[in-house]
Design an enzyme around this catalytic site. Sequence first.
Site, short mmCIF file in Angstrom:
data_model
loop_
_atom_site.label_atom_id
_atom_site.label_comp_id
_atom_site.label_asym_id
_atom_site.label_seq_id
_atom_site.Cartn_x
_atom_site.Cartn_y
_atom_site.Cartn_z
N ARG A 63 0.84 -1.20 0.00
CA ARG A 63 0.00 0.00 0.00
C ARG A 63 0.87 1.25 0.00
NH1 ARG A 63 -2.47 3.35 3.75
NH2 ARG A 63 -4.55 4.08 3.17
N ARG A 89 -10.56 5.19 -1.72
CA ARG A 89 -9.34 4.69 -1.09
C ARG A 89 -8.89 5.66 0.00
NH1 ARG A 89 -7.95 -0.61 -2.80
NH2 ARG A 89 -8.80 -0.81 -4.88
N ILE A 90 -8.28 5.12 1.04
CA ILE A 90 -7.72 5.95 2.09
C ILE A 90 -6.34 6.41 1.64
CG2 ILE A 90 -6.92 5.99 4.48
CD1 ILE A 90 -9.03 3.80 5.04
N LEU A 91 -6.11 7.70 1.71
CA LEU A 91 -4.82 8.25 1.32
C LEU A 91 -3.84 8.09 2.47
CD1 LEU A 91 -6.03 11.53 -0.42
CD2 LEU A 91 -5.52 9.31 -1.48
N ASN A 105 -12.20 16.58 0.26
CA ASN A 105 -13.01 15.38 0.07
C ASN A 105 -14.48 15.70 0.26
OD1 ASN A 105 -13.42 12.50 -0.29
ND2 ASN A 105 -13.92 12.42 1.87
N HIS A 107 -18.04 13.84 1.36
CA HIS A 107 -18.49 12.64 2.08
C HIS A 107 -20.01 12.69 2.25
CE1 HIS A 107 -18.17 9.19 4.74
NE2 HIS A 107 -18.98 9.81 5.58
N ASP A 139 -7.10 14.78 6.22
CA ASP A 139 -5.94 14.56 7.07
C ASP A 139 -5.60 13.07 7.04
OD1 ASP A 139 -7.80 13.36 8.75
OD2 ASP A 139 -7.67 14.90 10.31
N GLY A 141 -6.46 10.71 8.99
CA GLY A 141 -7.51 9.82 9.47
C GLY A 141 -8.52 9.50 8.39
N ASP A 143 -11.93 10.35 7.14
CA ASP A 143 -13.00 11.36 7.20
C ASP A 143 -12.96 12.16 8.50
OD1 ASP A 143 -14.01 10.53 4.67
OD2 ASP A 143 -15.11 8.91 5.64
#
Length: 198
Positions: A63, A89-91, A105, A107, A139, A141, A143
């Site tokens: 990843r 995807r989580i950055l 983002n 949401h 950031d 985390g 969301d």
Amino acid sequence: MTARIVILASGSGTLLQALLDDDQQDFCAEAVISDRADAFALERARQAQVPGVVVSPGDFATREQWNTALADAISTYSPDWIVCAGFMRILGSDLVDRFTGRIVNSHPALLPSFAGAHAIRDALNYGVAVSGCTIHLVDAGVDTGPIIAQEPVVVLPDDDEASLHERIKVVERRLLLRIVRDLSRFGCTVTDRRVSIP
């Protein structure tokens, strides 16, 4: 001066389309980057004559390697803003640090409630009377970044996940477009998690 943006999208690209339709005014879409080669978002980019790029996690051993490749692909276009428009995807923290304060983002819930990939389903299962959407800075985390704007959407008695999502998307497209325009014109400052756009 027109702001340069890179848009990240994973799916059909309805949020992306709202941005592409407004392109060339306050901002210019320099590229659309997807984690999926079959994402219809890439076809939308092609039709708009915007470069489409695929950075698939399956092409990398870890990843972390994928996150580095994604950050490098974004850097190619020297964007003022990176907009996650349905990017699933989580950055990674290294990527977020590289573009700190410049990733936005959208949401489909009123954060901090119902973070994560199944926000609409989770909200319905919880029995909320009001849902909505949130535009926030990203950031490290999930969301958890500072909130820029929110707008509520009333949950109807016969709503299911699909119907509620469609109504949220209408609001989400309008709100995201307004925020990207404002950020492109004025930028923002963050003080104690409060985001201010001059």
